[in-house]
Design a protein around this motif. Sequence first.
Motif, PDB file in Angstrom:
ATOM      1  N   LEU A 252       0.853  -1.240   0.102  1.00  0.00           N
ATOM      2  CA  LEU A 252      -0.088   0.071  -0.047  1.00  0.00           C
ATOM      3  C   LEU A 252       0.820   1.331   0.037  1.00  0.00           C
ATOM      4  O   LEU A 252       0.337   2.194  -0.477  1.00  0.00           O
ATOM      5  CB  LEU A 252      -0.972  -0.008   0.981  1.00  0.00           C
ATOM      6  CG  LEU A 252      -1.928  -1.149   1.049  1.00  0.00           C
ATOM      7  CD1 LEU A 252      -2.656  -1.037   2.621  1.00  0.00           C
ATOM      8  CD2 LEU A 252      -3.170  -0.900  -0.028  1.00  0.00           C
ATOM      9  N   SER A 253       1.941   1.221   0.513  1.00  0.00           N
ATOM     10  CA  SER A 253       2.625   2.464   0.604  1.00  0.00           C
ATOM     11  C   SER A 253       4.039   2.601  -0.242  1.00  0.00           C
ATOM     12  O   SER A 253       4.340   1.581  -0.946  1.00  0.00           O
ATOM     13  CB  SER A 253       3.367   2.239   1.924  1.00  0.00           C
ATOM     14  OG  SER A 253       2.279   2.459   2.954  1.00  0.00           O
ATOM     15  N   LYS A 254       4.470   3.653  -0.372  1.00  0.00           N
ATOM     16  CA  LYS A 254       5.519   3.836  -1.155  1.00  0.00           C
ATOM     17  C   LYS A 254       6.872   3.132  -0.526  1.00  0.00           C
ATOM     18  O   LYS A 254       7.045   3.158   0.519  1.00  0.00           O
ATOM     19  CB  LYS A 254       6.038   5.563  -1.474  1.00  0.00           C
ATOM     20  CG  LYS A 254       5.002   6.296  -2.154  1.00  0.00           C
ATOM     21  CD  LYS A 254       5.544   7.510  -2.421  1.00  0.00           C
ATOM     22  CE  LYS A 254       4.624   8.623  -3.262  1.00  0.00           C
ATOM     23  NZ  LYS A 254       4.033   9.332  -2.171  1.00  0.00           N
ATOM     24  N   PRO A 255       7.751   2.966  -1.456  1.00  0.00           N
ATOM     25  CA  PRO A 255       9.051   2.155  -0.874  1.00  0.00           C
ATOM     26  C   PRO A 255       9.972   2.790  -0.145  1.00  0.00           C
ATOM     27  O   PRO A 255      10.254   2.131   0.978  1.00  0.00           O
ATOM     28  CB  PRO A 255       9.929   1.633  -2.290  1.00  0.00           C
ATOM     29  CG  PRO A 255       8.960   1.771  -3.201  1.00  0.00           C
ATOM     30  CD  PRO A 255       7.899   2.644  -2.976  1.00  0.00           C
ATOM     31  N   ASP A 282      -2.376   5.579   3.795  1.00  0.00           N
ATOM     32  CA  ASP A 282      -2.092   4.875   2.427  1.00  0.00           C
ATOM     33  C   ASP A 282      -3.033   4.164   1.984  1.00  0.00           C
ATOM     34  O   ASP A 282      -3.425   3.777   0.894  1.00  0.00           O
ATOM     35  CB  ASP A 282      -0.896   4.242   2.511  1.00  0.00           C
ATOM     36  CG  ASP A 282       0.422   5.069   2.484  1.00  0.00           C
ATOM     37  OD1 ASP A 282       0.257   6.434   2.025  1.00  0.00           O
ATOM     38  OD2 ASP A 282       1.397   5.046   3.287  1.00  0.00           O
ATOM     39  N   ALA A 283      -3.861   3.270   2.899  1.00  0.00           N
ATOM     40  CA  ALA A 283      -4.835   2.366   2.602  1.00  0.00           C
ATOM     41  C   ALA A 283      -6.124   3.189   2.178  1.00  0.00           C
ATOM     42  O   ALA A 283      -6.758   2.902   1.083  1.00  0.00           O
ATOM     43  CB  ALA A 283      -5.205   1.462   3.791  1.00  0.00           C
ATOM     44  N   VAL A 284      -6.346   4.394   2.809  1.00  0.00           N
ATOM     45  CA  VAL A 284      -7.447   4.949   2.301  1.00  0.00           C
ATOM     46  C   VAL A 284      -7.330   5.632   1.138  1.00  0.00           C
ATOM     47  O   VAL A 284      -8.269   5.653  -0.042  1.00  0.00           O
ATOM     48  CB  VAL A 284      -7.827   6.248   3.444  1.00  0.00           C
ATOM     49  CG1 VAL A 284      -8.560   7.516   2.736  1.00  0.00           C
ATOM     50  CG2 VAL A 284      -8.199   5.715   4.549  1.00  0.00           C
ATOM     51  N   ALA A 285      -6.022   5.981   0.611  1.00  0.00           N
ATOM     52  CA  ALA A 285      -5.765   6.481  -0.605  1.00  0.00           C
ATOM     53  C   ALA A 285      -5.933   5.426  -1.795  1.00  0.00           C
ATOM     54  O   ALA A 285      -6.377   5.540  -2.776  1.00  0.00           O
ATOM     55  CB  ALA A 285      -4.331   7.226  -0.746  1.00  0.00           C
ATOM     56  N   PHE A 286      -5.404   4.329  -1.316  1.00  0.00           N
ATOM     57  CA  PHE A 286      -5.315   3.184  -2.095  1.00  0.00           C
ATOM     58  C   PHE A 286      -6.842   2.864  -2.760  1.00  0.00           C
ATOM     59  O   PHE A 286      -7.159   2.491  -3.834  1.00  0.00           O
ATOM     60  CB  PHE A 286      -4.684   1.947  -1.641  1.00  0.00           C
ATOM     61  CG  PHE A 286      -4.675   0.772  -2.636  1.00  0.00           C
ATOM     62  CD1 PHE A 286      -3.751   0.712  -3.837  1.00  0.00           C
ATOM     63  CD2 PHE A 286      -5.703  -0.441  -2.520  1.00  0.00           C
ATOM     64  CE1 PHE A 286      -3.740  -0.295  -4.519  1.00  0.00           C
ATOM     65  CE2 PHE A 286      -5.694  -1.349  -3.491  1.00  0.00           C
ATOM     66  CZ  PHE A 286      -4.745  -1.366  -4.347  1.00  0.00           C
ATOM     67  N   THR A 287      -7.676   2.720  -1.502  1.00  0.00           N
ATOM     68  CA  THR A 287      -9.043   2.275  -1.968  1.00  0.00           C
ATOM     69  C   THR A 287     -10.144   2.833  -2.404  1.00  0.00           C
ATOM     70  O   THR A 287     -10.979   2.768  -3.031  1.00  0.00           O
ATOM     71  CB  THR A 287      -9.811   1.699  -0.534  1.00  0.00           C
ATOM     72  OG1 THR A 287      -9.425   2.518   0.520  1.00  0.00           O
ATOM     73  CG2 THR A 287      -8.852   0.464  -0.139  1.00  0.00           C
ATOM     74  N   ALA A 288      -9.783   4.429  -2.097  1.00  0.00           N
ATOM     75  CA  ALA A 288     -10.477   5.636  -2.596  1.00  0.00           C
ATOM     76  C   ALA A 288     -11.198   5.325  -4.071  1.00  0.00           C
ATOM     77  O   ALA A 288     -12.406   5.475  -4.228  1.00  0.00           O
ATOM     78  CB  ALA A 288     -10.188   6.818  -2.314  1.00  0.00           C
ATOM     79  N   PRO A 289     -10.236   5.164  -5.183  1.00  0.00           N
ATOM     80  CA  PRO A 289     -10.935   5.036  -6.326  1.00  0.00           C
ATOM     81  C   PRO A 289     -11.657   3.861  -6.587  1.00  0.00           C
ATOM     82  O   PRO A 289     -12.760   3.994  -7.274  1.00  0.00           O
ATOM     83  CB  PRO A 289      -9.427   5.020  -7.385  1.00  0.00           C
ATOM     84  CG  PRO A 289      -8.430   4.990  -6.413  1.00  0.00           C
ATOM     85  CD  PRO A 289      -8.921   5.187  -4.822  1.00  0.00           C
TER      86      PRO A 289
END
Length: 337
Positions: A252-255, A282-289
Amino acid sequence: MKKTNETVVSGVRPTGNIHLGNYFGAIRNFVKMQEEQNCFFFIADYHSLTTHPNPKDLHGNVRRSLVEFLACGIDPEKATLYLQSDLPETAELYLFLNMYAYLGELQKVVTFKEKARKQPNNVNAGLLTYPTLMAADILIHRASKVPVGKDQEQHLEMTRTYARRFNNLYNTDFFPEPTAYNFGDQLIKIPGLDGSGKMGKSEGGNNAIFLNDEPKALRKKIMRAKTDAGPQEKNSPMSVEIANLFSLMEVLSKPEIVRQYKDAYNDCTIRYGDMKKQLAEDAVAFTAPFRERIEELSADRKYIAKVVNMGKEKARESARETIRRVREIIGFKAFTG
Ligand code: TRP
Protein backbone atom coordinates in the motif's frame (compact mmCIF):
# COMPACT_ATOMS: atom_id res chain seq x y z
CA MET A 1 -2.63 -6.99 -27.60
CA LYS A 2 -3.06 -10.24 -29.49
CA LYS A 3 -4.75 -12.96 -27.50
CA THR A 4 -3.48 -16.51 -27.27
CA ASN A 5 -5.94 -19.27 -28.01
CA GLU A 6 -5.76 -20.55 -24.45
CA THR A 7 -9.08 -20.44 -22.61
CA VAL A 8 -9.17 -19.36 -18.98
CA VAL A 9 -12.11 -19.86 -16.60
CA SER A 10 -12.55 -18.71 -13.04
CA GLY A 11 -15.48 -18.17 -10.74
CA VAL A 12 -15.97 -16.27 -7.52
CA ARG A 13 -18.68 -17.08 -5.00
CA PRO A 14 -20.91 -14.08 -4.25
CA THR A 15 -20.14 -13.94 -0.55
CA GLY A 16 -19.23 -10.63 1.02
CA ASN A 17 -17.27 -7.72 -0.34
CA ILE A 18 -13.92 -7.86 -2.05
CA HIS A 19 -11.00 -7.28 0.31
CA LEU A 20 -7.32 -6.67 -0.36
CA GLY A 21 -6.60 -10.41 -0.09
CA ASN A 22 -9.06 -11.16 -2.91
CA TYR A 23 -7.78 -8.25 -4.92
CA PHE A 24 -4.05 -8.95 -4.76
CA GLY A 25 -4.49 -12.73 -4.67
CA ALA A 26 -6.85 -13.12 -7.60
CA ILE A 27 -8.69 -10.26 -9.18
CA ARG A 28 -5.70 -8.12 -10.05
CA ASN A 29 -4.36 -11.11 -11.98
CA PHE A 30 -7.69 -11.61 -13.78
CA VAL A 31 -7.38 -8.02 -14.98
CA LYS A 32 -3.97 -8.80 -16.46
CA MET A 33 -5.10 -12.07 -18.01
CA GLN A 34 -8.03 -10.56 -19.85
CA GLU A 35 -5.52 -8.72 -22.08
CA GLU A 36 -3.78 -11.85 -23.25
CA GLN A 37 -6.17 -14.76 -23.01
CA ASN A 38 -9.67 -15.78 -23.85
CA CYS A 39 -11.13 -15.32 -20.36
CA PHE A 40 -14.44 -16.35 -18.84
CA PHE A 41 -15.11 -14.96 -15.37
CA PHE A 42 -18.36 -15.65 -13.58
CA ILE A 43 -20.22 -15.18 -10.32
CA ALA A 44 -20.77 -18.66 -8.89
CA ASP A 45 -24.36 -18.16 -7.76
CA TYR A 46 -25.43 -21.80 -8.24
CA HIS A 47 -22.66 -22.79 -5.87
CA SER A 48 -23.88 -20.36 -3.23
CA LEU A 49 -27.21 -22.25 -2.95
CA THR A 50 -25.62 -24.95 -0.79
CA THR A 51 -26.25 -22.72 2.24
CA HIS A 52 -29.88 -21.84 1.26
CA PRO A 53 -29.66 -18.01 1.04
CA ASN A 54 -32.92 -16.11 0.90
CA PRO A 55 -33.82 -14.76 -2.56
CA LYS A 56 -33.35 -11.11 -1.69
CA ASP A 57 -29.92 -11.65 -0.17
CA LEU A 58 -28.89 -13.81 -3.10
CA HIS A 59 -29.78 -11.18 -5.67
CA GLY A 60 -28.12 -8.40 -3.69
CA ASN A 61 -24.93 -10.40 -3.22
CA VAL A 62 -24.71 -11.29 -6.89
CA ARG A 63 -25.22 -7.68 -7.89
CA ARG A 64 -22.62 -6.43 -5.45
CA SER A 65 -20.06 -8.98 -6.59
CA LEU A 66 -20.63 -8.00 -10.19
CA VAL A 67 -20.26 -4.28 -9.41
CA GLU A 68 -17.05 -4.88 -7.47
CA PHE A 69 -15.60 -7.06 -10.23
CA LEU A 70 -16.20 -4.25 -12.68
CA ALA A 71 -14.81 -1.66 -10.28
CA CYS A 72 -11.60 -3.70 -10.07
CA GLY A 73 -11.11 -3.42 -13.80
CA ILE A 74 -12.62 -6.58 -15.26
CA ASP A 75 -13.60 -5.29 -18.68
CA PRO A 76 -16.71 -6.91 -20.18
CA GLU A 77 -15.43 -6.04 -23.65
CA LYS A 78 -12.20 -7.96 -23.08
CA ALA A 79 -13.33 -10.85 -20.90
CA THR A 80 -16.65 -12.66 -20.80
CA LEU A 81 -18.20 -11.73 -17.45
CA TYR A 82 -21.39 -13.60 -16.63
CA LEU A 83 -23.56 -15.22 -14.00
CA GLN A 84 -23.28 -18.98 -13.57
CA SER A 85 -27.06 -19.26 -13.33
CA ASP A 86 -27.43 -17.69 -16.77
CA LEU A 87 -25.96 -20.83 -18.34
CA PRO A 88 -28.41 -23.73 -18.15
CA GLU A 89 -25.78 -25.60 -20.18
CA THR A 90 -23.62 -25.71 -17.04
CA ALA A 91 -26.42 -27.48 -15.18
CA GLU A 92 -26.78 -29.96 -18.01
CA LEU A 93 -23.07 -30.73 -18.12
CA TYR A 94 -23.15 -31.10 -14.32
CA LEU A 95 -25.78 -33.81 -14.75
CA PHE A 96 -23.60 -35.66 -17.27
CA LEU A 97 -20.43 -35.32 -15.20
CA ASN A 98 -22.19 -36.70 -12.13
CA MET A 99 -22.27 -40.03 -13.98
CA TYR A 100 -18.47 -40.16 -13.78
CA ALA A 101 -18.25 -38.85 -10.20
CA TYR A 102 -17.98 -41.55 -7.56
CA LEU A 103 -19.41 -41.25 -4.09
CA GLY A 104 -16.26 -42.45 -2.34
CA GLU A 105 -14.15 -39.80 -4.08
CA LEU A 106 -16.60 -37.00 -3.36
CA GLN A 107 -16.80 -37.90 0.33
CA LYS A 108 -13.04 -37.63 0.65
CA VAL A 109 -12.86 -34.03 -0.55
CA VAL A 110 -11.37 -31.77 2.13
CA THR A 111 -13.74 -28.85 1.51
CA PHE A 112 -16.74 -31.20 1.73
CA LYS A 113 -15.60 -32.63 5.04
CA GLU A 114 -15.05 -29.13 6.43
CA LYS A 115 -18.46 -27.89 5.30
CA ALA A 116 -20.19 -31.01 6.58
CA ARG A 117 -18.62 -30.34 9.96
CA LYS A 118 -19.69 -26.68 9.90
CA GLN A 119 -23.27 -27.29 8.82
CA PRO A 120 -24.14 -30.79 10.12
CA ASN A 121 -27.87 -30.19 9.61
CA ASN A 122 -27.50 -29.37 5.95
CA VAL A 123 -25.16 -31.89 4.35
CA ASN A 124 -26.99 -31.82 1.03
CA ALA A 125 -26.09 -33.51 -2.25
CA GLY A 126 -25.21 -30.12 -3.74
CA LEU A 127 -22.49 -29.80 -1.14
CA LEU A 128 -21.23 -33.30 -1.94
CA THR A 129 -21.19 -32.64 -5.69
CA TYR A 130 -19.71 -29.15 -5.42
CA PRO A 131 -16.60 -30.38 -7.31
CA THR A 132 -18.71 -31.76 -10.17
CA LEU A 133 -20.42 -28.41 -10.61
CA MET A 134 -17.05 -26.69 -10.56
CA ALA A 135 -15.81 -29.15 -13.19
CA ALA A 136 -18.86 -28.32 -15.31
CA ASP A 137 -18.05 -24.58 -15.01
CA ILE A 138 -14.59 -25.19 -16.36
CA LEU A 139 -15.28 -27.87 -18.97
CA ILE A 140 -18.31 -26.05 -20.40
CA HIS A 141 -15.81 -23.71 -22.11
CA ARG A 142 -13.20 -26.45 -22.56
CA ALA A 143 -10.77 -24.30 -20.61
CA SER A 144 -7.17 -25.30 -20.12
CA LYS A 145 -6.18 -22.78 -17.44
CA VAL A 146 -7.90 -22.03 -14.14
CA PRO A 147 -6.56 -19.25 -11.92
CA VAL A 148 -7.40 -20.42 -8.39
CA GLY A 149 -5.75 -20.59 -5.02
CA LYS A 150 -4.24 -23.63 -3.35
CA ASP A 151 -7.52 -24.44 -1.57
CA GLN A 152 -9.10 -25.26 -4.95
CA GLU A 153 -6.35 -27.57 -6.18
CA GLN A 154 -8.21 -30.72 -5.14
CA HIS A 155 -11.33 -29.63 -7.03
CA LEU A 156 -9.22 -29.01 -10.09
CA GLU A 157 -7.67 -32.45 -9.79
CA MET A 158 -11.20 -33.88 -9.87
CA THR A 159 -12.02 -31.80 -12.94
CA ARG A 160 -9.09 -33.46 -14.68
CA THR A 161 -10.28 -36.88 -13.52
CA TYR A 162 -13.78 -36.34 -14.96
CA ALA A 163 -12.38 -34.97 -18.21
CA ARG A 164 -10.13 -38.01 -18.53
CA ARG A 165 -12.91 -40.46 -17.67
CA PHE A 166 -15.20 -38.92 -20.25
CA ASN A 167 -12.48 -38.94 -22.88
CA ASN A 168 -11.55 -42.56 -22.15
CA LEU A 169 -15.11 -43.82 -22.04
CA TYR A 170 -16.00 -42.29 -25.39
CA ASN A 171 -12.59 -42.67 -26.93
CA THR A 172 -12.23 -38.98 -27.64
CA ASP A 173 -9.93 -36.10 -26.73
CA PHE A 174 -12.80 -33.65 -26.50
CA PHE A 175 -12.09 -32.25 -23.04
CA PRO A 176 -8.69 -30.75 -22.16
CA GLU A 177 -7.33 -31.51 -18.69
CA PRO A 178 -7.16 -28.05 -17.13
CA THR A 179 -4.39 -26.97 -14.82
CA ALA A 180 -4.09 -24.27 -12.17
CA TYR A 181 -2.76 -21.01 -13.43
CA ASN A 182 0.33 -20.27 -11.48
CA PHE A 183 1.27 -16.65 -10.99
CA GLY A 184 4.69 -17.55 -9.69
CA ASP A 185 6.41 -14.77 -7.80
CA GLN A 186 3.61 -12.33 -8.57
CA LEU A 187 1.55 -14.06 -5.92
CA ILE A 188 1.64 -12.07 -2.70
CA LYS A 189 0.20 -13.14 0.62
CA ILE A 190 -1.96 -10.50 2.22
CA PRO A 191 -2.21 -10.86 6.00
CA GLY A 192 -5.16 -9.71 8.07
CA LEU A 193 -5.14 -7.02 10.74
CA ASP A 194 -5.68 -9.27 13.74
CA GLY A 195 -2.22 -10.83 13.66
CA SER A 196 -3.59 -14.32 13.06
CA GLY A 197 -2.64 -14.85 9.43
CA LYS A 198 -4.44 -14.53 6.12
CA MET A 199 -6.87 -11.70 5.41
CA GLY A 200 -10.34 -13.17 5.27
CA LYS A 201 -13.94 -12.24 5.75
CA SER A 202 -14.72 -15.22 7.97
CA GLU A 203 -12.36 -13.81 10.61
CA GLY A 204 -14.69 -10.84 11.08
CA GLY A 205 -14.92 -7.39 9.50
CA ASN A 206 -12.02 -5.96 11.48
CA ASN A 207 -9.51 -8.40 10.08
CA ALA A 208 -9.99 -7.40 6.45
CA ILE A 209 -9.57 -4.18 4.48
CA PHE A 210 -12.45 -4.02 2.01
CA LEU A 211 -12.31 -1.99 -1.19
CA ASN A 212 -15.51 -0.21 -0.22
CA ASP A 213 -14.56 0.57 3.38
CA GLU A 214 -15.47 4.07 4.51
CA PRO A 215 -12.29 6.08 5.31
CA LYS A 216 -13.33 6.64 8.90
CA ALA A 217 -14.02 2.98 9.62
CA LEU A 218 -10.91 1.94 7.75
CA ARG A 219 -8.65 4.25 9.79
CA LYS A 220 -10.23 2.97 12.94
CA LYS A 221 -9.66 -0.69 12.22
CA ILE A 222 -6.06 -0.10 11.18
CA MET A 223 -5.38 1.90 14.34
CA ARG A 224 -6.78 -1.07 16.29
CA ALA A 225 -4.53 -3.64 14.60
CA LYS A 226 -2.47 -5.70 17.02
CA THR A 227 1.12 -4.72 17.73
CA ASP A 228 3.66 -5.78 20.36
CA ALA A 229 5.73 -4.11 23.10
CA GLY A 230 8.23 -2.82 20.55
CA PRO A 231 11.76 -3.93 19.63
CA GLN A 232 14.01 -4.11 22.69
CA GLU A 233 17.26 -4.60 20.83
CA LYS A 234 18.57 -3.33 17.53
CA ASN A 235 17.80 -5.50 14.48
CA SER A 236 15.66 -7.93 16.42
CA PRO A 237 13.34 -10.30 14.54
CA MET A 238 9.74 -9.13 14.08
CA SER A 239 6.72 -10.61 15.78
CA VAL A 240 3.99 -11.91 13.44
CA GLU A 241 1.80 -8.86 14.15
CA ILE A 242 4.47 -6.39 13.15
CA ALA A 243 5.61 -8.43 10.15
CA ASN A 244 1.97 -8.43 8.98
CA LEU A 245 1.74 -4.66 9.21
CA PHE A 246 4.91 -4.36 7.17
CA SER A 247 3.50 -6.78 4.56
CA LEU A 248 0.46 -4.56 4.18
CA MET A 249 2.68 -1.51 3.98
CA GLU A 250 4.66 -3.14 1.16
CA VAL A 251 1.58 -3.29 -1.06
CA LEU A 252 0.00 0.00 0.00
CA SER A 253 2.82 2.45 0.70
CA LYS A 254 5.70 3.92 -1.26
CA PRO A 255 8.99 1.98 -1.01
CA GLU A 256 10.78 4.87 0.70
CA ILE A 257 8.09 4.96 3.39
CA VAL A 258 8.47 1.24 4.02
CA ARG A 259 12.23 1.68 4.24
CA GLN A 260 11.88 4.56 6.68
CA TYR A 261 9.75 2.49 9.08
CA LYS A 262 11.94 -0.59 8.71
CA ASP A 263 14.98 1.48 9.62
CA ALA A 264 13.09 2.89 12.60
CA TYR A 265 12.18 -0.64 13.68
CA ASN A 266 15.77 -1.79 13.37
CA ASP A 267 17.17 1.04 15.46
CA CYS A 268 14.32 0.79 17.98
CA THR A 269 12.96 4.30 17.38
CA ILE A 270 9.75 3.12 15.75
CA ARG A 271 6.40 4.37 17.04
CA TYR A 272 3.72 1.94 16.06
CA GLY A 273 1.03 4.62 16.33
CA ASP A 274 2.78 6.68 13.64
CA MET A 275 3.29 3.64 11.49
CA LYS A 276 -0.39 2.74 11.69
CA LYS A 277 -1.42 6.32 10.92
CA GLN A 278 0.73 6.22 7.81
CA LEU A 279 -0.63 2.82 6.82
CA ALA A 280 -4.20 4.02 7.36
CA GLU A 281 -3.69 7.06 5.10
CA ASP A 282 -2.11 4.93 2.40
CA ALA A 283 -4.92 2.37 2.66
CA VAL A 284 -7.52 5.13 2.35
CA ALA A 285 -5.73 6.55 -0.70
CA PHE A 286 -5.46 3.11 -2.31
CA THR A 287 -9.09 2.13 -1.81
CA ALA A 288 -10.67 5.54 -2.59
CA PRO A 289 -10.83 5.13 -6.39
CA PHE A 290 -12.34 1.66 -5.99
CA ARG A 291 -14.95 2.90 -3.55
CA GLU A 292 -15.93 5.74 -5.88
CA ARG A 293 -16.20 3.40 -8.84
CA ILE A 294 -18.30 0.95 -6.80
CA GLU A 295 -20.69 3.76 -5.88
CA GLU A 296 -20.98 4.97 -9.46
CA LEU A 297 -21.57 1.50 -10.85
CA SER A 298 -24.09 0.57 -8.15
CA ALA A 299 -26.26 3.47 -9.25
CA ASP A 300 -26.06 2.57 -12.93
CA ARG A 301 -28.65 -0.18 -13.21
CA LYS A 302 -28.85 0.14 -16.96
CA TYR A 303 -25.17 -0.49 -17.46
CA ILE A 304 -25.16 -3.47 -15.10
CA ALA A 305 -28.09 -5.01 -16.97
CA LYS A 306 -26.25 -4.49 -20.22
CA VAL A 307 -23.11 -6.17 -18.89
CA VAL A 308 -25.11 -9.15 -17.63
CA ASN A 309 -26.87 -9.62 -20.95
CA MET A 310 -23.74 -9.26 -22.98
CA GLY A 311 -21.90 -11.77 -20.79
CA LYS A 312 -24.76 -14.21 -21.01
CA GLU A 313 -24.81 -14.07 -24.80
CA LYS A 314 -21.07 -14.56 -25.15
CA ALA A 315 -20.89 -17.33 -22.54
CA ARG A 316 -23.84 -19.22 -23.96
CA GLU A 317 -22.38 -19.24 -27.42
CA SER A 318 -19.37 -21.15 -26.13
CA ALA A 319 -21.46 -23.34 -23.79
CA ARG A 320 -24.03 -24.30 -26.40
CA GLU A 321 -21.36 -25.59 -28.72
CA THR A 322 -19.84 -27.74 -25.96
CA ILE A 323 -23.21 -29.24 -25.04
CA ARG A 324 -24.06 -29.93 -28.66
CA ARG A 325 -20.83 -31.88 -29.06
CA VAL A 326 -21.16 -33.66 -25.70
CA ARG A 327 -24.69 -34.85 -26.47
CA GLU A 328 -23.49 -36.13 -29.79
CA ILE A 329 -20.53 -37.96 -28.26
CA ILE A 330 -22.74 -39.53 -25.56
CA GLY A 331 -25.18 -40.75 -28.19
CA PHE A 332 -28.12 -38.38 -27.91
CA LYS A 333 -28.74 -37.96 -31.57
CA ALA A 334 -31.54 -36.23 -33.38
CA PHE A 335 -34.18 -38.56 -34.84
CA THR A 336 -34.72 -37.60 -38.40
CA GLY A 337 -37.59 -38.65 -40.56
N1 TRP B 1 -14.92 -23.11 -5.83
C1 TRP B 1 -14.40 -21.80 -6.11
C2 TRP B 1 -14.15 -21.09 -4.78
O1 TRP B 1 -14.73 -21.44 -3.77
C3 TRP B 1 -15.36 -20.99 -6.94
C4 TRP B 1 -15.59 -21.63 -8.26
C5 TRP B 1 -16.72 -22.23 -8.67
C6 TRP B 1 -14.63 -21.74 -9.32
N2 TRP B 1 -16.56 -22.73 -9.93
C7 TRP B 1 -15.32 -22.43 -10.37
C8 TRP B 1 -13.32 -21.33 -9.50
C9 TRP B 1 -14.68 -22.71 -11.57
C10 TRP B 1 -12.69 -21.61 -10.70
C11 TRP B 1 -13.37 -22.30 -11.74
O2 TRP B 1 -13.37 -20.16 -4.74
